[in-house]
Design an enzyme around this catalytic site. Structure first.
Site, mmCIF file in Angstrom:
data_model
loop_
_atom_site.group_PDB
_atom_site.id
_atom_site.type_symbol
_atom_site.label_atom_id
_atom_site.label_comp_id
_atom_site.label_asym_id
_atom_site.label_seq_id
_atom_site.Cartn_x
_atom_site.Cartn_y
_atom_site.Cartn_z
ATOM 1 N N CYS A 1 -18.293 -47.446 -59.151
ATOM 2 C CA CYS A 1 -16.854 -47.422 -59.419
ATOM 3 C C CYS A 1 -16.544 -48.041 -60.775
ATOM 4 O O CYS A 1 -16.516 -49.268 -60.912
ATOM 5 C CB CYS A 1 -16.118 -48.175 -58.309
ATOM 6 S SG CYS A 1 -14.346 -48.252 -58.567
ATOM 7 N N CYS B 1 -13.437 -50.155 -60.989
ATOM 8 C CA CYS B 1 -13.599 -51.495 -60.407
ATOM 9 C C CYS B 1 -14.400 -52.411 -61.333
ATOM 10 O O CYS B 1 -14.094 -53.586 -61.485
ATOM 11 C CB CYS B 1 -14.345 -51.425 -59.073
ATOM 12 S SG CYS B 1 -13.813 -50.096 -57.989
ATOM 13 N N ASP B 2 -15.456 -51.897 -61.949
ATOM 14 C CA ASP B 2 -16.459 -52.786 -62.553
ATOM 15 C C ASP B 2 -16.612 -52.676 -64.068
ATOM 16 O O ASP B 2 -17.394 -53.437 -64.653
ATOM 17 C CB ASP B 2 -17.836 -52.502 -61.914
ATOM 18 C CG ASP B 2 -17.836 -52.854 -60.427
ATOM 19 O OD1 ASP B 2 -17.011 -53.685 -60.033
ATOM 20 O OD2 ASP B 2 -18.652 -52.289 -59.687
#
Ligand SMILES: Cc1cc2nc3c(=O)[nH]c(=O)nc-3n(C[C@H](O)[C@H](O)[C@H](O)COP(=O)(O)OP(=O)(O)OC[C@H]3O[C@@H](n4cnc5c(N)ncnc54)[C@H](O)[C@@H]3O)c2cc1C
Length: 307
Positions: free
Chosen positions: A135, A138-139
């Site tokens: 993701c 997300c990261d």
């Protein structure tokens, strides 16, 4: 209201299911949430969630799942740890079949999530959360000024590559074909981005490192030539796999198995809603899943009130 076991049964205890449970139980509906794994869903795998509103310092994914569950339970949500294996539609009720028996309900909110497909290569599991990510939204911020790779060539992979350029020093797109599957506009953007490089006709054979990812072993498919690519992180974006086989005879699904809903989270079957990553075109974030869960519960409540 009726002599059924529950007003609402929620399948899945991730952010979507937990938020649906909060709204439905707080609305006074007799609500059951069924979870086959860990309450919290996929977000429990996130070490630090920095983009869920209300937590300016971030919060661990595990803790986020726990507090969401505590909040929903406070208003009477019941939780059962088992697997839903089928849903039977009857005239005035739905029967939820689980490995622990069956329950009757009038409304169902399906929030079973969608797992990211794995590459299935050595090192992938070992370095998940240590440089291997599924993701970019997300990261990406963990890879500022570092070289990363993204595996895949579809819309999701190229969208994630374009997000990564805001952070990483170099983004190498590794694709097993010699052209992208992404839409033309995304391709044009990616090709004009100087930070993005492409490795065509190539697959990742192994992910190597010590504590964190250091390099990828690459196979050039047409020639069989091997090479290595130094990276601090690798994002895998080769598709999603929702577990919806048990729903295929009762609900319309897309080609991969995601559930099709309208903006009220309604499916084609009155009283059955879907929320979160299991939905076609979901935002695939904890907060979008939570929003879907709230919407589904609000419309489920209206559906029950009209009955
Ligand atoms: C490593 C990682 C890091 C992430 N980091 C972030 C982040 O920083 N920020 C962010 O916003 N998002 C992040 N995400 C994405 C986020 O976790 C998901 O978008 C979100 O969890 C989706 O919520 P959901 O409720 O739709 O599904 P899920 O969280 O997938 O929950 C679905 C639940 O349903 C259960 N289930 C499925 N089928 C059944 C069945 N038949 N019977 C019973 N139970 C069932 C599953 O066990 C699961 O617990 C991350 C994801 C991962 C994997």
């Amino acid at each position: 209201m009726n002599n059924l076991d529950y007003d609402v049964v929620i399948v899945g205890g991730g952010p979507a299911g937990l938020t649906a449970g909060l709204y439905s139980s707080r609305a006074g509906l007799n609500s059951l949430l069924i979870e086959r794994g860990l309450v919290g869903g996929q977000i429990v795998n996130a070490e630090l969630v920095e983009n869920y509103p209300g937590f300016p310092e971030g919060i661990s994914g595990y803790e986020l799942g726990q507090v969401m569950h505590r909040q929903a339970t406070k208003y009477g949500l019941k939780t059962l740890l088992t697997e839903v294996t089928g849903i039977e539609l009857q005239e005035t009720q739905k029967v939820i079949k689980t490995t622990e028996g069956s329950f009757t309900t009038r409304a169902v909110i399906i929030a079973g999530g969608s797992e990211r497909q794995k590459l299935g290569v050595p090192g992938e599991e070992k370095f998940t959360g240590k440089g291997v990510s599924y993701c970019a939204t997300c990261d990406a911020a963990f890879f500022r000024e570092k070289p990363v790779a993204i595996v895949g060539g579809g819309n999701a992979a190229i969208t994630e590559a374009l997000h990564l350029v805001k952070f990483a020093s170099r983004v190498t797109v590794i694709h097993r074909r010699n052209q992208l599957r992404a839409t033309r506009i995304l391709q044009e953007r990616a090709f004009s981005e100087p930070v993005i490089e492409f490795l065509w006709d190539s697959t990742v054979e192994e992910i190597e490192g010590e504590d964190f990812v250091k390099r990828l072993r690459i196979n050039h498919v047409p020639t069989g030539n091997k090479s290595s690519l130094e990276v601090a992180g690798v994002f895998i974006s080769i598709g999603f796999k929702p577990d919806t086989a048990y729903l295929k005879d009762i609900l319309p699904l897309d080609a991969v198995g995601h559930i099709i809903t309208n903006e009220k989270m309604e499916t084609e079957v009155p009283g059955i809603y879907a929320a979160g990553d299991i939905r076609y075109n979901s935002g695939r974030q904890a907060v979008t899943a939570a929003g879907d869960g709230a919407t589904a519960a609000i419309y489920a409540e209206k559906f029950l009130a009209e009955k």
